[in-house]
Design a protein around this motif. Structure first.
Motif, short mmCIF file in Angstrom:
data_model
loop_
_atom_site.label_atom_id
_atom_site.label_comp_id
_atom_site.label_asym_id
_atom_site.label_seq_id
_atom_site.Cartn_x
_atom_site.Cartn_y
_atom_site.Cartn_z
N SER A 8 0.86 -1.19 0.00
CA SER A 8 0.00 0.00 0.00
C SER A 8 0.88 1.23 0.00
CB SER A 8 -0.90 0.01 1.24
OG SER A 8 -0.11 0.13 2.40
N GLY A 9 0.24 2.40 0.06
CA GLY A 9 0.99 3.62 0.31
C GLY A 9 1.37 4.41 -0.91
N GLN A 10 2.19 5.41 -0.65
CA GLN A 10 2.60 6.37 -1.67
C GLN A 10 3.43 5.74 -2.78
OE1 GLN A 10 1.56 9.55 -1.74
NE2 GLN A 10 2.61 9.84 -3.70
N ALA A 11 4.09 4.61 -2.47
CA ALA A 11 4.92 3.98 -3.50
C ALA A 11 4.11 3.57 -4.72
CB ALA A 11 5.63 2.75 -2.90
N GLN A 12 2.89 3.14 -4.51
CA GLN A 12 2.03 2.76 -5.64
C GLN A 12 1.76 3.96 -6.54
OE1 GLN A 12 -2.02 1.86 -4.66
NE2 GLN A 12 -2.27 0.42 -6.36
N ILE A 13 1.46 5.10 -5.91
CA ILE A 13 1.20 6.31 -6.69
C ILE A 13 2.46 6.77 -7.42
CG2 ILE A 13 0.51 8.73 -6.54
CD1 ILE A 13 -1.18 8.01 -4.12
N ASP A 14 3.61 6.74 -6.72
CA ASP A 14 4.87 7.16 -7.34
C ASP A 14 5.19 6.30 -8.57
OD1 ASP A 14 5.15 9.07 -5.41
OD2 ASP A 14 6.54 7.90 -4.17
N ALA A 15 4.93 5.00 -8.46
CA ALA A 15 5.20 4.10 -9.58
C ALA A 15 4.33 4.44 -10.78
CB ALA A 15 4.99 2.66 -9.15
N ALA A 16 3.04 4.71 -10.52
CA ALA A 16 2.14 5.06 -11.62
C ALA A 16 2.53 6.40 -12.24
CB ALA A 16 0.70 5.11 -11.11
N LEU A 17 2.90 7.37 -11.41
CA LEU A 17 3.31 8.68 -11.92
C LEU A 17 4.57 8.57 -12.78
CD1 LEU A 17 2.76 10.88 -8.72
CD2 LEU A 17 1.46 11.01 -10.85
N SER A 18 5.42 7.60 -12.46
CA SER A 18 6.67 7.42 -13.20
C SER A 18 6.47 6.67 -14.52
CB SER A 18 7.68 6.67 -12.34
OG SER A 18 7.94 7.37 -11.14
N GLY A 19 5.25 6.21 -14.77
CA GLY A 19 4.98 5.49 -16.00
C GLY A 19 5.30 4.01 -15.93
N VAL A 20 5.54 3.49 -14.70
CA VAL A 20 5.89 2.07 -14.55
C VAL A 20 4.73 1.17 -14.97
CG1 VAL A 20 6.41 0.27 -12.85
CG2 VAL A 20 7.64 2.46 -12.80
N GLY A 21 3.51 1.57 -14.60
CA GLY A 21 2.39 0.70 -14.92
C GLY A 21 1.05 1.31 -14.56
N VAL A 22 0.03 0.44 -14.54
CA VAL A 22 -1.35 0.84 -14.28
C VAL A 22 -1.66 0.56 -12.81
CG1 VAL A 22 -3.76 0.51 -14.92
CG2 VAL A 22 -1.97 0.24 -16.64
N MET A 23 -2.32 1.50 -12.15
CA MET A 23 -2.66 1.31 -10.74
C MET A 23 -4.17 1.21 -10.57
SD MET A 23 -2.13 5.12 -9.06
CE MET A 23 -2.28 4.43 -7.43
N PHE A 24 -4.58 0.61 -9.45
CA PHE A 24 -5.99 0.52 -9.05
C PHE A 24 -6.06 1.13 -7.66
CE2 PHE A 24 -9.86 -2.20 -8.01
CZ PHE A 24 -10.67 -1.59 -8.94
N SER A 25 -6.77 2.25 -7.54
CA SER A 25 -6.66 3.05 -6.32
C SER A 25 -7.99 3.71 -5.98
CB SER A 25 -5.60 4.13 -6.52
OG SER A 25 -5.66 5.13 -5.53
N PRO A 26 -8.21 4.03 -4.69
CA PRO A 26 -9.36 4.89 -4.36
C PRO A 26 -9.24 6.21 -5.10
CG PRO A 26 -8.42 3.92 -2.36
CD PRO A 26 -7.47 3.60 -3.48
N GLU A 27 -10.32 6.64 -5.72
CA GLU A 27 -10.28 7.84 -6.56
C GLU A 27 -9.88 9.08 -5.76
OE1 GLU A 27 -13.05 9.79 -10.05
OE2 GLU A 27 -14.04 8.89 -8.31
N ASP A 28 -10.39 9.19 -4.52
CA ASP A 28 -10.08 10.39 -3.75
C ASP A 28 -8.60 10.48 -3.38
OD1 ASP A 28 -10.41 8.17 -2.02
OD2 ASP A 28 -10.71 9.48 -0.30
N LYS A 29 -7.93 9.31 -3.33
CA LYS A 29 -6.51 9.28 -2.97
C LYS A 29 -5.62 9.89 -4.05
CE LYS A 29 -3.14 5.95 -1.14
NZ LYS A 29 -2.92 4.52 -0.79
N ILE A 30 -6.07 9.82 -5.29
CA ILE A 30 -5.25 10.33 -6.40
C ILE A 30 -5.92 11.49 -7.13
CG2 ILE A 30 -4.10 8.11 -6.76
CD1 ILE A 30 -6.00 7.63 -9.14
N LYS A 31 -6.92 12.09 -6.49
CA LYS A 31 -7.71 13.13 -7.15
C LYS A 31 -6.85 14.29 -7.65
CE LYS A 31 -11.80 16.04 -6.60
NZ LYS A 31 -11.18 17.23 -7.20
N LYS A 32 -5.88 14.72 -6.82
CA LYS A 32 -5.07 15.88 -7.24
C LYS A 32 -4.24 15.56 -8.48
CE LYS A 32 -1.09 15.13 -4.16
NZ LYS A 32 -0.23 15.75 -3.11
N TYR A 33 -3.83 14.30 -8.64
CA TYR A 33 -3.06 13.92 -9.83
C TYR A 33 -3.98 13.77 -11.05
CZ TYR A 33 0.31 12.80 -6.19
OH TYR A 33 1.14 12.87 -5.11
N LEU A 34 -5.22 13.38 -10.81
CA LEU A 34 -6.19 13.32 -11.91
C LEU A 34 -6.54 14.74 -12.36
CD1 LEU A 34 -8.56 10.54 -10.51
CD2 LEU A 34 -6.89 10.29 -12.36
#
Length: 296
Positions: free
Chosen positions: A226-252
């Motif tokens: 869990s945690g920020q590492a999942q978001i960092d990986a997705a932001l870096s283009g490593v792959g596709v993530m499955f996440s609560p929408e509110d957790k990544i809202k600012k990036y969306l």
């Protein structure tokens, strides 16, 4: 418009007791005064609420409908008044709470930090745990869990709006890989897997469309808990993530992450604060409950 609702309380008490005599004793008024009050309510509403005989009193159809509508609300008012009375003695003591990381940072901590400043005699211990916890066996005062995962014997209070899990990746990733049209297409993508701490199994991504659920076991180079590492990986283009929408809202909102399969991701019941028994809850716990309660 300001109104006196004593006549509603009188009606509910008589209807529940099935007797003017018993209801008058509970309310501390005379039977004749109580009868006059209920009759005044019937005249005000211009409808008969009670069948009266020499032996019994029972609600009419209209009376039963009114009883079912207002009795729970009067009980709720009594509960909140009782809770306010308990605040005469300043809430104090230690509360132990277990919560998942997302629930903690998104919905628990933003309100708890203000409570701690206002009530210096309250101590709160929060255990971050993404697995299911038996709060009774582990001696927690309360826990935070999704509504779909609550035990039936627990009292639960909503602390968040409905939530939604979404599929997202960086624009760079979507440039290199075509967006999936259905969840089945995810097996062709580099997905960031989540390992469940309770069973040590990989989480099957859950989707639904037209009322039909669909779970997909995805694959990818990266697996995390869990945690920020999942978001960092997705932001870096490593792959596709499955996440609560509110957790990544600012990036969306900023465009750093882009959704896919949006129509396969319906909302579901959000987080609840749950605890074993309202009657056993302390003033400090009751204060926490009202602080966290989500107003729909």
């Amino acid at each position: 418009m300001n109104r006196n609702y004593n006549d509603l309380l009188a009606f509910v008490t008589v209807a529940k007791e099935g007797s003017f005599t018993k209801a008058a004793g509970l309310l501390g008024v005379s039977q004749s005064a109580l009868s006059h009050t209920v009759r005044g309510l019937e005249e005000r509403l211009d409808v008969r609420l009670l069948h009266r005989t020499t032996r019994s009193v029972s609600p009419t159809t209209a009376g039963q409908k009114l009883l079912e509508s207002i009795a729970p609300r009067l009980a709720e008012i009594d509960y909140h008044l009782e809770m306010v009375n308990e605040f005469k003695s300043r809430p104090a003591g230690t509360l132990r709470i277990t919560a998942a990381e997302h629930a903690m940072y998104a919905y628990l901590w933003p309100k708890v930090k203000a409570l701690l400043l206002d009530y210096p005699d309250i101590n709160i211990e929060i255990s971050l745990n993404n697995s299911f916890v038996d709060i009774v066996a582990e001696r927690f005062d309360a826990g935070v869990r999704l509504g779909e995962s609550l035990d039936q014997d627990m009292i639960a209070v909503p602390i968040s709006p409905p939530l939604r899990m979404v599929v997202a990746a960086s624009p760079l990733y979507w440039q290199r890989h075509p967006k999936p049209l259905t969840p089945h297409d995810l097996v062709e993508h580099n997905c960031i897997n989540i390992r469940l701490p309770t069973h040590q199994k990989l989480y099957a991504w859950e989707f639904e469309k037209d009322g039909k659920p669909l779970n997909v076991n995805v694959r990818g180079q990266l697996t995390i808990t869990s945690g920020q590492a999942q978001i960092d990986a997705a932001l870096s283009g490593v792959g596709v993530m499955f996440s609560p929408e509110d957790k990544i809202k600012k990036y969306l909102d900023s465009g750093e992450l882009v959704l896919a399969l949006d129509d396969w991701c319906p909302p579901f019941d959000g987080y609840y604060l749950y605890y074993p028994n309202r009657q056993l809850s302390s003033p400090a716990l009751k204060l926490l409950i009202e602080t966290l309660r989500y107003q729909r």
